[in-house]
Motif scaffolding. Structure first.
Motif, PDB file in Angstrom:
ATOM      1  N   ASN A   1       0.735  -1.126  -0.020  1.00 46.63           N
ATOM      2  CA  ASN A   1       0.044  -0.096   0.068  1.00 46.63           C
ATOM      3  C   ASN A   1       0.773   1.300   0.236  1.00 46.63           C
ATOM      4  O   ASN A   1       0.534   2.324  -0.722  1.00 46.63           O
ATOM      5  CB  ASN A   1      -0.847  -0.030   1.136  1.00 46.63           C
ATOM      6  N   TRP A   2       2.080   1.296   0.689  1.00 55.86           N
ATOM      7  CA  TRP A   2       2.751   2.698   0.856  1.00 55.86           C
ATOM      8  C   TRP A   2       3.623   2.887  -0.416  1.00 55.86           C
ATOM      9  O   TRP A   2       4.200   3.905  -0.329  1.00 55.86           O
ATOM     10  CB  TRP A   2       3.579   2.375   2.210  1.00 55.86           C
ATOM     11  N   GLU A   3       3.679   1.942  -1.040  1.00 56.88           N
ATOM     12  CA  GLU A   3       4.619   2.024  -2.515  1.00 56.88           C
ATOM     13  C   GLU A   3       4.211   2.529  -3.585  1.00 56.88           C
ATOM     14  O   GLU A   3       3.231   2.304  -3.978  1.00 56.88           O
ATOM     15  CB  GLU A   3       5.462   0.686  -2.557  1.00 56.88           C
ATOM     16  N   TYR A   4       4.687   3.589  -4.102  1.00 55.00           N
ATOM     17  CA  TYR A   4       4.490   4.385  -5.544  1.00 55.00           C
ATOM     18  C   TYR A   4       5.757   4.079  -6.194  1.00 55.00           C
ATOM     19  O   TYR A   4       6.543   4.797  -6.265  1.00 55.00           O
ATOM     20  CB  TYR A   4       4.251   5.804  -4.942  1.00 55.00           C
ATOM     21  N   ILE A   5       5.422   3.231  -7.216  1.00 57.50           N
ATOM     22  CA  ILE A   5       6.426   3.032  -8.244  1.00 57.50           C
ATOM     23  C   ILE A   5       5.806   3.090  -9.650  1.00 57.50           C
ATOM     24  O   ILE A   5       5.239   2.262 -10.130  1.00 57.50           O
ATOM     25  CB  ILE A   5       7.141   1.706  -8.094  1.00 57.50           C
ATOM     26  N   PRO A   6       5.612   4.244 -10.397  1.00 50.48           N
ATOM     27  CA  PRO A   6       5.179   4.466 -11.584  1.00 50.48           C
ATOM     28  C   PRO A   6       6.286   4.236 -12.714  1.00 50.48           C
ATOM     29  O   PRO A   6       7.405   4.196 -12.266  1.00 50.48           O
ATOM     30  CB  PRO A   6       4.792   6.001 -11.627  1.00 50.48           C
ATOM     31  N   ASP A   7       6.157   4.180 -14.061  1.00 49.42           N
ATOM     32  CA  ASP A   7       6.928   4.255 -14.959  1.00 49.42           C
ATOM     33  C   ASP A   7       7.768   2.890 -15.131  1.00 49.42           C
ATOM     34  O   ASP A   7       8.994   2.930 -15.276  1.00 49.42           O
ATOM     35  CB  ASP A   7       7.772   5.435 -14.910  1.00 49.42           C
ATOM     36  N   GLY A   8       7.332   1.863 -14.560  1.00 45.76           N
ATOM     37  CA  GLY A   8       7.712   0.556 -14.233  1.00 45.76           C
ATOM     38  C   GLY A   8       8.302  -0.109 -15.484  1.00 45.76           C
ATOM     39  O   GLY A   8       7.558  -0.330 -16.651  1.00 45.76           O
ATOM     40  N   GLU A   9       9.656  -0.412 -15.597  1.00 39.95           N
ATOM     41  CA  GLU A   9      10.278  -1.303 -16.764  1.00 39.95           C
ATOM     42  C   GLU A   9      10.593  -2.521 -16.157  1.00 39.95           C
ATOM     43  O   GLU A   9      11.349  -2.835 -15.276  1.00 39.95           O
ATOM     44  CB  GLU A   9      11.701  -0.541 -17.031  1.00 39.95           C
ATOM     45  N   PRO A  10       9.899  -3.663 -16.625  1.00 39.75           N
ATOM     46  CA  PRO A  10      10.033  -5.016 -16.167  1.00 39.75           C
ATOM     47  C   PRO A  10      10.985  -5.787 -16.923  1.00 39.75           C
ATOM     48  O   PRO A  10      11.123  -5.589 -17.924  1.00 39.75           O
ATOM     49  CB  PRO A  10       8.622  -5.764 -16.347  1.00 39.75           C
ATOM     50  N   ARG A  11      12.044  -6.336 -16.184  1.00 42.58           N
ATOM     51  CA  ARG A  11      13.023  -7.039 -16.731  1.00 42.58           C
ATOM     52  C   ARG A  11      13.265  -8.370 -16.032  1.00 42.58           C
ATOM     53  O   ARG A  11      13.307  -8.410 -14.629  1.00 42.58           O
ATOM     54  CB  ARG A  11      14.428  -6.253 -16.450  1.00 42.58           C
ATOM     55  N   VAL A  12      13.364  -9.410 -16.704  1.00 42.59           N
ATOM     56  CA  VAL A  12      13.473 -10.887 -16.012  1.00 42.59           C
ATOM     57  C   VAL A  12      14.979 -11.086 -16.058  1.00 42.59           C
ATOM     58  O   VAL A  12      15.723 -11.001 -17.313  1.00 42.59           O
ATOM     59  CB  VAL A  12      12.828 -11.692 -16.674  1.00 42.59           C
ATOM     60  N   PHE A  13      15.775 -11.203 -15.305  1.00 47.99           N
ATOM     61  CA  PHE A  13      16.862 -11.821 -14.976  1.00 47.99           C
ATOM     62  C   PHE A  13      17.156 -12.871 -14.247  1.00 47.99           C
ATOM     63  O   PHE A  13      16.789 -12.875 -13.025  1.00 47.99           O
ATOM     64  CB  PHE A  13      18.119 -10.328 -14.394  1.00 47.99           C
ATOM     65  N   GLY A  14      17.799 -13.934 -14.786  1.00 48.59           N
ATOM     66  CA  GLY A  14      17.679 -15.221 -13.957  1.00 48.59           C
ATOM     67  C   GLY A  14      16.154 -15.647 -13.614  1.00 48.59           C
ATOM     68  O   GLY A  14      15.416 -15.708 -14.623  1.00 48.59           O
ATOM     69  N   ASN A  15      16.119 -15.994 -12.387  1.00 48.26           N
ATOM     70  CA  ASN A  15      14.620 -16.514 -11.993  1.00 48.26           C
ATOM     71  C   ASN A  15      14.085 -15.554 -11.480  1.00 48.26           C
ATOM     72  O   ASN A  15      13.034 -15.758 -10.667  1.00 48.26           O
ATOM     73  CB  ASN A  15      14.746 -17.754 -11.228  1.00 48.26           C
ATOM     74  N   ARG A  16      14.205 -14.258 -11.486  1.00 47.61           N
ATOM     75  CA  ARG A  16      13.662 -13.036 -10.961  1.00 47.61           C
ATOM     76  C   ARG A  16      13.116 -12.180 -11.801  1.00 47.61           C
ATOM     77  O   ARG A  16      13.797 -11.761 -12.798  1.00 47.61           O
ATOM     78  CB  ARG A  16      14.099 -12.453  -9.705  1.00 47.61           C
TER      79      ARG A  16
ATOM     80  N   ILE B   1      -9.636   6.764  -4.882  1.00 48.48           N
ATOM     81  CA  ILE B   1      -8.876   6.220  -4.045  1.00 48.48           C
ATOM     82  C   ILE B   1      -7.743   7.020  -3.402  1.00 48.48           C
ATOM     83  O   ILE B   1      -7.226   7.864  -4.022  1.00 48.48           O
ATOM     84  CB  ILE B   1      -7.975   4.972  -4.425  1.00 48.48           C
ATOM     85  N   THR B   2      -7.750   7.061  -1.846  1.00 52.86           N
ATOM     86  CA  THR B   2      -6.743   7.816  -1.063  1.00 52.86           C
ATOM     87  C   THR B   2      -6.269   7.138  -0.107  1.00 52.86           C
ATOM     88  O   THR B   2      -6.667   6.025   0.454  1.00 52.86           O
ATOM     89  CB  THR B   2      -7.412   9.218  -0.661  1.00 52.86           C
ATOM     90  N   GLU B   3      -5.025   7.619   0.089  1.00 53.00           N
ATOM     91  CA  GLU B   3      -4.300   6.874   1.554  1.00 53.00           C
ATOM     92  C   GLU B   3      -4.503   7.732   2.624  1.00 53.00           C
ATOM     93  O   GLU B   3      -4.153   8.766   2.833  1.00 53.00           O
ATOM     94  CB  GLU B   3      -2.586   7.031   1.049  1.00 53.00           C
ATOM     95  N   ARG B   4      -5.241   6.912   3.642  1.00 54.23           N
ATOM     96  CA  ARG B   4      -5.145   7.377   4.826  1.00 54.23           C
ATOM     97  C   ARG B   4      -4.060   7.383   5.580  1.00 54.23           C
ATOM     98  O   ARG B   4      -3.634   8.567   6.599  1.00 54.23           O
ATOM     99  CB  ARG B   4      -6.169   6.570   5.758  1.00 54.23           C
ATOM    100  N   ASN B   5      -3.302   6.273   5.614  1.00 56.55           N
ATOM    101  CA  ASN B   5      -1.927   6.260   6.164  1.00 56.55           C
ATOM    102  C   ASN B   5      -1.352   5.191   5.365  1.00 56.55           C
ATOM    103  O   ASN B   5      -1.787   4.547   4.414  1.00 56.55           O
ATOM    104  CB  ASN B   5      -2.099   5.772   7.602  1.00 56.55           C
ATOM    105  N   VAL B   6       0.000   4.844   5.794  1.00 57.41           N
ATOM    106  CA  VAL B   6       0.711   3.797   4.983  1.00 57.41           C
ATOM    107  C   VAL B   6      -0.106   2.386   5.003  1.00 57.41           C
ATOM    108  O   VAL B   6       0.282   1.535   4.125  1.00 57.41           O
ATOM    109  CB  VAL B   6       1.896   3.501   5.599  1.00 57.41           C
ATOM    110  N   ILE B   7      -0.982   2.118   5.824  1.00 59.90           N
ATOM    111  CA  ILE B   7      -1.585   0.936   5.742  1.00 59.90           C
ATOM    112  C   ILE B   7      -3.096   0.887   5.301  1.00 59.90           C
ATOM    113  O   ILE B   7      -3.341   0.070   4.428  1.00 59.90           O
ATOM    114  CB  ILE B   7      -2.057   0.262   7.286  1.00 59.90           C
TER     115      ILE B   7
END
Length: 440
Positions: A8-23, A321-327
């Motif tokens: 909930n607390w994480e804001y990661i826009p502009d995501g570039e997905p990359r597979v390296f190995g098994n992750r 949708i809004t964030e009341r707190n990090v939870i």
């Protein structure tokens, strides 16, 4: 893991997905809740095992343009915001390409895909290259390491361009390789920003954001330097939802293709959260457009487990949708006529009873209303139950029709004011939604 797939607390826009190995790793910008501008001064990396996409791990900060309580700045020439990075691997090293607002962009390196990344240099640009490559315009870099070892950079804002990078140092722009307008600004392309290159088989894809910035479109070519043919739209984060700019890319994980993108929260375009949808690449290379869902990496959601409000993929009528707190997160500003939708819930089969129960957690806003629980379509779907909304914070239980199978579920709100005095209650919030659950 449903959408949004990070905590909930994480804001990661502009995501570039990359597979390296098994992750699978996601490299993106870093927004802040309640900020009045895009991005901040830190890049973070998240990853998941390709066999377990329900458990994402934060690897912490990977690069900085400002000192914080735990890190020194990685850039001596600027302390401006970091935008939309990309990471590629070559010869066992991982190279981070960063755009820094109004400043020279840079390349950093790590021997681990999660970083942290150590600065190599600002981009080295030949004296006869276009000025746009040098100062503050190296926007949204997307990098492709081709099968023959050649390396290509794609970027741009309002207009696109590309150049080739010297693979021996991964930071020098090769002379005479600059090419403007790799994707036209004219329709049907309508290029705006957010270049992200991928190679699928023998076909080169550029995923990008067009002028109608809530979309991610794509173009294809048989050569990394074009010409590119317009393909169409992959996903649009503004369909029945408060839209905004979009940025992301495609990635294949264990044979399944996905589009990674972001959605807006907090009634602003500045607080963006990472989302993902399953897509198909057809034999002719085309990618049919997909709808936004609540699913993320899941095939369906269980209605018999609590569905948090922020999994909504449909928000109509001014609610958000809004964030009341990090939870805690909620859908707020719910007025008469608002629609909140969740796609898709699988109710299972072979249920003998005619009814089941529905429990919803809301915060009343001092007004009277009701909430209709509707299947499949918000306007003409089947109403399986109704809840009365009171003035106070409450948990509401009601009996609803028992259903089986896989359905979209919509919560459709109405006020209960009529007559002459009803006009004075128009637009007043009815409640805030925390979430709901069905139970047999």
């Amino acid at each position: 893991m449903p959408n949004p797939y990070l905590p909930n607390w994480e804001y990661i826009p502009d995501g570039e997905p990359r597979v390296f190995g098994n992750r699978v790793y996601v490299y993106g910008s870093h927004d802040l809740a309640g900020s009045d501008r895009f991005c901040d001064y830190t890049l973070k990396v998240w990853s998941a095992d390709i066999h377990d996409l329900n458990n994402w791990i934060c690897h912490g900060d990977s690069f900085h343009t400002r000192m914080d309580r735990d890190h020194e700045s990685d850039t001596s020439w600027t302390d401006r915001e970091l935008y939309a990075p990309d990471v590629v691997e070559r010869d066992g090293q991982y190279y981070l390409y960063a755009y820094i607002v109004g400043s020279k962009g840079c390349v950093a390196v790590s021997d681990r895909p999660e970083g942290p990344f150590k600065l190599l240099s600002t981009y080295r640009v030949p004296d006869n290259s276009a000025q746009i490559l040098e100062e503050g315009h190296f926007i949204d870099p997307g990098v492709l390491v081709d099968d023959d070892g050649r390396v290509y950079l794609y970027c741009g804002y309002l207009s696109s361009y590309m150049a080739e990078i010297n693979p021996d140092n991964m930071l020098e722009i090769l002379p005479d390789s600059f090419q403007p307008d790799i994707l036209p600004v004219d329709e049907p392309f309508g290029f705006f920003e957010a270049c992200s290159p991928r190679k699928v088989g023998d076909t080169y894809y550029l995923i990008y954001s067009p002028k109608m910035g809530s979309r991610l479109d794509y173009a294809t070519s048989q050569s990394p330097v074009g010409p590119f043919q317009y393909g169409g739209t992959i996903v649009d984060n503004g369909v029945d939802y408060p839209g905004g700019n979009n940025h992301g890319s495609i990635c294949q994980i264990k044979g399944q293709w996905y589009i990674f993108y972001h959605r807006m929260t907090n009634n602003t375009v500045m607080s963006r959260r990472a989302c993902v949808e399953r897509i198909s690449i057809l034999p002719d290379g085309s990618i049919p457009q997909v709808e936004m869902t609540s699913l993320g990496f899941d095939q369906s959601l269980s209605p018999y487990r609590f569905i948090p409000a922020d999994l909504a993929c449909v928000l109509k009528g001014g609610c958000y949708i809004t964030e009341r707190n990090v939870i805690d997160r909620a859908v707020v500003h719910i007025t008469s006529g608002c629609v909140i939708g969740f796609k898709y819930l699988d109710f299972g089969e072979d249920y003998s009873s005619k009814t089941m129960e529905f429990t919803v957690k809301v915060r009343g806003c001092g007004n009277k209303g009701k909430m209709n629980i509707v299947l499949d379509h918000s306007e003409n779907g089947e109403v399986i139950g109704t809840c009365d909304i009171g003035a106070d914070h409450e948990v509401i239980h009601t009996a609803v029709k028992a259903v089986t199978g896989r359905h979209a579920v919509f919560l459709v709100f109405e006020d209960e004011y009529s007559g002459y005095f009803g006009q004075f209650f128009e637009g007043r919030p009815l409640c805030e939604l925390d979430g709901f659950v069905f139970h047999k």
